[in-house]
Enzyme design. Structure first.
Site, PDB file in Angstrom:
ATOM      1  N   ARG A  93     -24.098 -23.841 -30.222  1.00 17.22           N
ATOM      2  CA  ARG A  93     -24.216 -22.608 -31.003  1.00 17.22           C
ATOM      3  C   ARG A  93     -22.972 -21.745 -30.828  1.00 17.22           C
ATOM      4  O   ARG A  93     -22.480 -21.154 -31.798  1.00 17.22           O
ATOM      5  CB  ARG A  93     -25.456 -21.827 -30.564  1.00 17.22           C
ATOM      6  CG  ARG A  93     -25.587 -20.482 -31.267  1.00 17.22           C
ATOM      7  CD  ARG A  93     -26.794 -19.706 -30.784  1.00 17.22           C
ATOM      8  NE  ARG A  93     -26.897 -18.416 -31.458  1.00 17.22           N
ATOM      9  CZ  ARG A  93     -27.925 -17.574 -31.303  1.00 17.22           C
ATOM     10  NH1 ARG A  93     -28.922 -17.888 -30.512  1.00 17.22           N
ATOM     11  NH2 ARG A  93     -27.937 -16.439 -31.955  1.00 17.22           N
ATOM     12  N   ASN A 147     -33.831 -23.692 -36.986  1.00 18.67           N
ATOM     13  CA  ASN A 147     -32.828 -23.328 -37.988  1.00 18.67           C
ATOM     14  C   ASN A 147     -31.836 -24.458 -38.238  1.00 18.67           C
ATOM     15  O   ASN A 147     -31.589 -25.269 -37.350  1.00 18.67           O
ATOM     16  CB  ASN A 147     -32.066 -22.088 -37.514  1.00 18.67           C
ATOM     17  CG  ASN A 147     -32.855 -20.822 -37.709  1.00 18.67           C
ATOM     18  OD1 ASN A 147     -33.510 -20.647 -38.734  1.00 18.67           O
ATOM     19  ND2 ASN A 147     -32.803 -19.914 -36.735  1.00 18.67           N
ATOM     20  N   CYS A 167     -40.407 -18.382 -40.607  1.00 25.89           N
ATOM     21  CA  CYS A 167     -39.355 -17.481 -40.140  1.00 25.89           C
ATOM     22  C   CYS A 167     -40.002 -16.147 -39.808  1.00 25.89           C
ATOM     23  O   CYS A 167     -41.044 -15.793 -40.372  1.00 25.89           O
ATOM     24  CB  CYS A 167     -38.298 -17.309 -41.227  1.00 25.89           C
ATOM     25  SG  CYS A 167     -36.918 -16.225 -40.768  1.00 25.89           S
ATOM     26  N   HIS A 197     -33.508 -16.828 -44.817  1.00 23.45           N
ATOM     27  CA  HIS A 197     -32.365 -15.992 -44.453  1.00 23.45           C
ATOM     28  C   HIS A 197     -31.565 -15.543 -45.675  1.00 23.45           C
ATOM     29  O   HIS A 197     -30.380 -15.203 -45.556  1.00 23.45           O
ATOM     30  CB  HIS A 197     -31.452 -16.705 -43.450  1.00 23.45           C
ATOM     31  CG  HIS A 197     -32.089 -16.850 -42.100  1.00 23.45           C
ATOM     32  ND1 HIS A 197     -31.443 -17.395 -41.016  1.00 23.45           N
ATOM     33  CD2 HIS A 197     -33.330 -16.513 -41.651  1.00 23.45           C
ATOM     34  CE1 HIS A 197     -32.247 -17.380 -39.961  1.00 23.45           C
ATOM     35  NE2 HIS A 197     -33.397 -16.856 -40.329  1.00 23.45           N
ATOM     36  N   TYR A 251     -29.625 -10.723 -43.072  1.00 22.09           N
ATOM     37  CA  TYR A 251     -28.677 -11.824 -43.252  1.00 22.09           C
ATOM     38  C   TYR A 251     -27.834 -11.650 -44.508  1.00 22.09           C
ATOM     39  O   TYR A 251     -26.781 -12.280 -44.648  1.00 22.09           O
ATOM     40  CB  TYR A 251     -29.419 -13.165 -43.308  1.00 22.09           C
ATOM     41  CG  TYR A 251     -29.953 -13.607 -41.973  1.00 22.09           C
ATOM     42  CD1 TYR A 251     -29.158 -14.329 -41.085  1.00 22.09           C
ATOM     43  CD2 TYR A 251     -31.246 -13.294 -41.586  1.00 22.09           C
ATOM     44  CE1 TYR A 251     -29.643 -14.728 -39.853  1.00 22.09           C
ATOM     45  CE2 TYR A 251     -31.745 -13.689 -40.352  1.00 22.09           C
ATOM     46  CZ  TYR A 251     -30.939 -14.398 -39.487  1.00 22.09           C
ATOM     47  OH  TYR A 251     -31.419 -14.778 -38.275  1.00 22.09           O
TER      48      TYR A 251
END
Length: 429
Positions: A93, A147, A167, A197, A251
């Site tokens: 990540r 995700n 989500c 998102h 987002y």
């Protein structure tokens, strides 16, 4: 109904105690008899398993908690399987959030080039897990919280799995709006539309009762009375939100203020680095044999209200809540948004019960939002093809299609960096 068996793949996550707390508090809604935590990280798994048992015991929950590193064994006989895995961990990540910045692009784990890297690593692993679930119990529901949820859920559904994506953005808005209005969350219903998102709240209905079919539109009232709080929470300009008359997901800032976000990220550093520090502290807490509640620090880990959303969804899918509920989920489009392919995965309110998930009809989506939804859907289709089939050209095509990239030279640079940072997870590379 007899007690249920649930399995969590990624059960060694530091976030799992949030789920455990929700399962314990909401046991009348979702009666769990056995919970299996599955994770390849055996040491972390034992820490989380021990804390889970203590949380259940403290709250008087009689479920047994078992742990295993074996997916096939763990999902055997499970009524529902939750996926919350992170292929490559926080280290991967951190890379996803770092190397795109070298090209002047947002570094983020669910969208843009970083999101594509995560999808490429994740989809093959999730599909392998899903096949093991299907062999163990073809009737089990797979609830995906991994995700990028939209792409992963589309992969699962395309492969014929009994899957739905979840989500916490929608339930987060519901809880915040309810707090502003001074009402119970179940009286607030969202006109929530878009992709995972990439959503907008186009309306907020205040119901007279949780099972009411209609109510009073209160979004203008919310924006008039609490616009500044909402805008500050989203880090978006209040005048824009007031002019649009909608509440975008936070987002959307990656799209609406891309260059400003890039400059901020260059200064702030990656979210992954901050989460890694929080995780290290949490694991130290979890090792304390006297700890029997989720620590307050866990609230900084992210994923607020996920446990409530997960319980609501699983209870409806397995029929333990006694009826049909309306919940925001990620599911197959099937004509609901007519400008998208039927097999696209959209995030909208849906009727959910033991017969499955049925997205509710949507009024026409305004061009300002429909155009972006269509563009990102095209990217997600190309991203899924790259994840399933591999190849540099497919990665390049997906990046070129993404609204946050969209330039030949930029897509070329990002493709090289993506492949260089992910070769260990992409056998074809």
């Amino acid at each position: 109904m007899s007690a249920l068996k649930l399995a969590i793949v990624g059960g060694g996550s530091t976030y799992t105690p949030e789920l455990i707390d929700g399962f314990a508090r909401l046991r009348d809604t979702l009666p769990i008899g056995e919970l299996v935590l599955i994770d390849p990280a055996a040491e972390r798994l034992e820490l989380i398993g021990g804390l889970a048992r203590r949380i259940f015991a403290k709250q008087g929950h009689g479920a047994t908690v078992t742990t295993t590193t074996d997916v096939s064994a763990g999902v055997q006989g499970a009524d529902a399987v939750l996926l919350q895995l992170r292929v490559g961990g926080q280290a991967a990540r951190n890379q996803d959030e770092t190397w795109p910045l070298e090209c002047g692009c947002v570094g983020q784990e669910t969208t843009g080039a970083g999101g594509l890297a995560k999808a490429l690593r994740t989809v093959p692993v999730v599909l392998d897990i899903a096949e093991q679930v299907r062999r163990a119990n073809p009737d089990a529901w797979i609830v995906d919280f991994t995700n990028p949820v939209g792409i992963v859920t589309r992969a699962l559904q395309t492969a014929g799995h009994k899957a739905v994506g979840l989500c916490n953005v929608a339930i987060g808005f519901q809880r915040k709006f309810a707090a502003h209005l001074g009402v119970a969350p179940e009286l607030v219903r969202l006109d929530h539309v878009g992709l995972n998102h990439l959503t907008w709240e186009r309306g907020v209905t205040l119901l007279d009762a949780p099972d009411a079919v209609s109510g009073r539109e209160v979004l203008p009232e919310l924006l008039a009375g609490f616009g500044k709080e909402i805008a500050d929470d989203l880090h978006l300009p209040l005048p824009v939100i007031q002019r649009l008359g909608v509440v975008p997901s936070y987002y959307l800032r990656y799209f609406y203020q891309h260059d400003a976000v890039v400059e901020e990220l260059k200064v702030q550093g990656s979210r992954a680095a901050k989460v890694s520090a929080i995780e290290a502290e949490l694991l130290g807490m979890y090792a304390d044999p006297t700890l029997d509640t989720k620590p307050e620090l866990l609230g900084q880990r992210g994923g607020a209200f996920y446990s409530e959303a997960a319980v609501q969804l699983i209870a409806s899918l397995l029929g333990t809540d006694g009826g049909t509920s309306v919940q925001v989920v990620n599911t197959r489009n099937d004509g609901v948004l007519p400008f998208l392919p039927d097999d696209a995965v959209i995030e909208v309110p849906a009727e959910v019960d033991a017969n499955g998930v049925r997205p509710l009809p949507q009024r026409p989506v305004e061009p300002l939002y429909a155009g972006l939804i269509a563009g990102v859907t095209a990217y997600e289709q190309l991203a899924l093809e790259a994840a399933l089939l591999g190849g540099r050209d497919r990665v390049f095509d997906a990046l070129l299609a993404h609204p946050l990239v969209g330039q030949i030279e930029l897509a070329d640079q990002l493709t090289d960096r993506l492949l260089a940072h992910n070769r260990a997870h992409l056998p074809w590379a």
